[in-house]
Design a protein around this motif. Structure first.
Motif: not given
Length: 274
Positions: A109, A246, A118, A248-250
C-alpha cells in the motif's frame, strides 16, 4: 454446648463479612482499574483523533488523492485529484492501473499510495443504486445520452469500453442527424449505415488520445458525482462504516467512524447539513 454453637455461628458470620469485604474491595479495585484504563484509552483516542483532524484540515483540501474502483482483487478504474468532485481530474492510463493492481494484490500500500495524501479504494457494490438507475453521459456534441446500468457495468469490465460507449452514443447522434435531414425516411439502409460509419470515425478521432483505462476512470468519476448528488455526502460515511471501501492510511478519524453507531453518524451529518 450452647456457648460453643454461638461461638461457631459468630465465627462463620465474621468469615462471611471478611469474604464479602474482600470481594467488594476486589470488585471496587477492578472497577477503578477498568475506569482508569478506559480513561487512558479515551484520552489516547481523543489525542489521536484531534491530531488526525488537524492534519486532515491542513492537508486534505490541498493534497492529491488516489481514487480507485475495485471488485474483489481486480482494479477496474482510477484517477487522482485534489478535489474529487471537481472536473480537474487526472485519469489513470491502462499501464498505470495495471501497475497499481500489482501493488494492490501484493498489499504494497505504501508504494500504491506513492505521492498521494491518501488512497480510497471503492467497491463496485458501493454504487449499486447508481448502477440500477444508470447515468447520463455527454456525447461528442453537447447533448446527453443515457447509459444503462448493464452497459455501464459492461464498459467497466470491458477491455475495449470505447466501443461499448460508442455504440450507444453513435446511435443517438445518428438519430439526431436523421431528424434534421429532410425526407430522411427515404434513405436506404446502406446510406444510414454509411452515415453511422462516418459518425463512428469522427467519434474515434475525438477519442484518439483517450485510453480504455482513462474512459473507465471518467465513468468512475461520473458515478461518484452521481452518488454524492443523489445519496448525499453522508452516504460515504455509511459506506466506510459498512466496509464498502478502504482508506489508506486508515488514520484515527476513519477508524473512529467505523465504530460509531449509524444513528449517531446520521444525526451529526444531518445537523451539519451534509
Amino acid at each position: 454446648m450452647a456457648l460453643l454453637g454461638g461461638t461457631i455461628a459468630l465465627l462463620i458470620y465474621v468469615i462471611i463479612i471478611v469474604l464479602v469485604f474482600k470481594l467488594v474491595k476486589s470488585a471496587i479495585k477492578t472497577l477503578l482499574i477498568a475506569i482508569l484504563l478506559f480513561g487512558i484509552i479515551l484520552a489516547g483516542t481523543t489525542y489521536f483523533v484531534v491530531k488526525d483532524l488537524k492534519d486532515m484540515q491542513e492537508n486534505f483540501p490541498d493534497q492529491p488523492k488516489l481514487i480507485l474502483l475495485g471488485d474483489g482483487e481486480k482494479l477496474l478504474a482510477g484517477f487522482t485529484a485534489v478535489d474529487i468532485t471537481s472536473d480537474n481530474l487526472r485519469y489513470l492510463s491502462d499501464e498505470e492501473l495495471s501497475k497499481l493492481s500489482n501493488y494492490y494484490v501484493e498489499e504494497d500500500y505504501d508504494t500504491l499510495l506513492d505521492i498521494n495524501y491518501k488512497f480510497f479504494l471503492f467497491n463496485l457494490s458501493m454504487y449499486d443504486e447508481v448502477i440500477a438507475e444508470g447515468v447520463e453521459i455527454q456525447d461528442i456534441g453537447e447533448s446527453l445520452v443515457y447509459l444503462s446500468g448493464e452497459k455501464l457495468t459492461e464498459a467497466l469490465y470491458s477491455n475495449n469500453p470505447i466501443d461499448t460507449i460508442l455504440n450507444i452514443v453513435v446511435d443517438k447522434i445518428v438519430e439526431g442527424q436523421l431528424e434534421s435531414i429532410p425526407n430522411s425516411d427515404q434513405l436506404t439502409d446502406e446510406m444510414i449505415e454509411e452515415l453511422k460509419n462516418q459518425v463512428i470515425e469522427n467519434a474515434k478521432a475525438e477519442l484518439a488520445n483517450t485510453s480504455p483505462g482513462q474512459l473507465k476512470a471518467m465513468l468512475l468519476s461520473l458515478m461518484l458525482k452521481e452518488k454524492i448528488e443523489k445519496e448525499g455526502p453522508s452516504s460515504i460515511f455509511m459506506d466506510l462504516k459498512n466496509d464498502e471501501f478502504k482508506v489508506y492510511p486508515e488514520t484515527a478519524v476513519f477508524k473512529l467512524i467505523k465504530f460509531t453507531p449509524s444513528r449517531f453518524i446520521e444525526g451529526i451529518t444531518s445537523k451539519m447539513n451534509i
